[in-house]
Design an enzyme around this catalytic site. Sequence first.
Site, short mmCIF file in Angstrom:
data_model
loop_
_atom_site.label_atom_id
_atom_site.label_comp_id
_atom_site.label_asym_id
_atom_site.label_seq_id
_atom_site.Cartn_x
_atom_site.Cartn_y
_atom_site.Cartn_z
CB CYS A 186 -3.56 3.19 -1.72
SG CYS A 186 -4.67 4.58 -1.47
CD GLN A 245 -6.61 -4.42 4.15
OE1 GLN A 245 -7.54 -5.20 4.30
NE2 GLN A 245 -6.80 -3.15 3.88
CG ASP A 272 0.31 -1.91 6.26
OD1 ASP A 272 -0.58 -1.99 7.11
OD2 ASP A 272 0.14 -1.43 5.13
CG HIS A 303 -1.95 0.99 1.31
ND1 HIS A 303 -1.70 2.30 1.64
CD2 HIS A 303 -3.30 0.91 1.12
CE1 HIS A 303 -2.83 2.98 1.64
NE2 HIS A 303 -3.81 2.17 1.32
CE LYS A 345 -7.21 -0.05 6.18
NZ LYS A 345 -8.16 0.30 5.12
#
Length: 407
Positions: free
Chosen positions: A364, A201, A198, A121, A224
């Site tokens: 993104c 997700q 990251d 991303h 999220k």
Amino acid sequence: MTTIDYRQDFPILKTRVNDEPLTYLDNAATSQKPQAVIDAMADFYANGNANVHRGVYTLAAQATDRYEAVRDQVAQLLNAARREEVFFTRSTTDSLNWVVQTYGEQFVSAGDEIVVAVMEHHSNLVPWQQLAIRKGATLKYVGLQPDGQLDLEDARKQITAKTKIVAVTQASNVLGVTNPIKTLARLAHAQHAVLVVDGAQAVAHMPVDVQALDADFYAFSAHKVYGPTGVGVLYGKYALLEQLTPAQFGGEMISDVDWQTTEFAAIPERFEAGTPNVCGVIGLGAALTYLQRVGFATVQTIEKRLTAQLLDGLTQMPGITVYGPQTVADHGPVVAFNVENVHGHDVATGLDLAGVEVRAGHHCAQPLMRYLHVSATVRASVGFYNNEADVERFLTALKSVKEFFES
């Protein structure tokens, strides 16, 4: 055994879009909020609003206790070694930029290397790209296998003795793959590099143990994981945090300020300058409480079943290209695809007319789009509050959209 209808906990799922039942399949962008989160935030503003860490009066003490309790909750969720390794930011993007502005600025020099994956991303790519430009460092990319999974052999080649930072997503927001973080940590640490993960997700969909993963920094967002927007989390190993100068200065993060010098507060307060998003953090706590009550075993069972239904329906439909692994065993709850000769925005607009909400565009992840030789994809992403009827409405609407453009 009675099946729980989790949809009833999410008031927005009772609404209609274009006079059709809302079919929300954009969970990778943001998740909807259960009533428990909405109530917790409303209760704070109605009955407990006060700033934290400063006041000695009752409301301030209660607000501080509630805020700090969420820090403990997040530390437990991630299995951090100590609560001080967790602090709050505005978002995953903010957290990753914080690592760049502190660790990156302090320890990356000209000639060093920063390694990312082509699937990243922009939040975990552009900050490192700009750091490399400022420092005269080299930004390198790890490629993918034909099915979209990370190419570990290429990772072994790209991570060298010159590498200072390896930054990678735990789960792709496009390809639906989960990356081998433990292996990447071993590769990075063997070259004395740090691993930045990251987790935006991942945290809503799977248990995360930062100690088992051996991640040096780990970031995610509240919105999220069924919480509010405007709140992010950053975990960092304490030994690393001790070496870092704060990225922001001002109130809250000080111990003593003299005419020419300042003594900073202890970690983690020194990294939380200014008034934090107290209500948002309390909302995050309510979201995590709710998610843990549902349980990751339930979350993964539901999402795996729905992902299989998505993949089966899409791969059997002529003229559809699915990106990433084609089997549910290797595919998380994010499925990106394209309809032959139809732009993704047109597909998403057609689906919206049927009340089906998906994402279309580059997500993104423009370098990944270039790697895949496409300008955009359509993305359907499920959460545990989705059901088989949602997926069936999506597939039926997609078939109609496809037939419209073919005719």
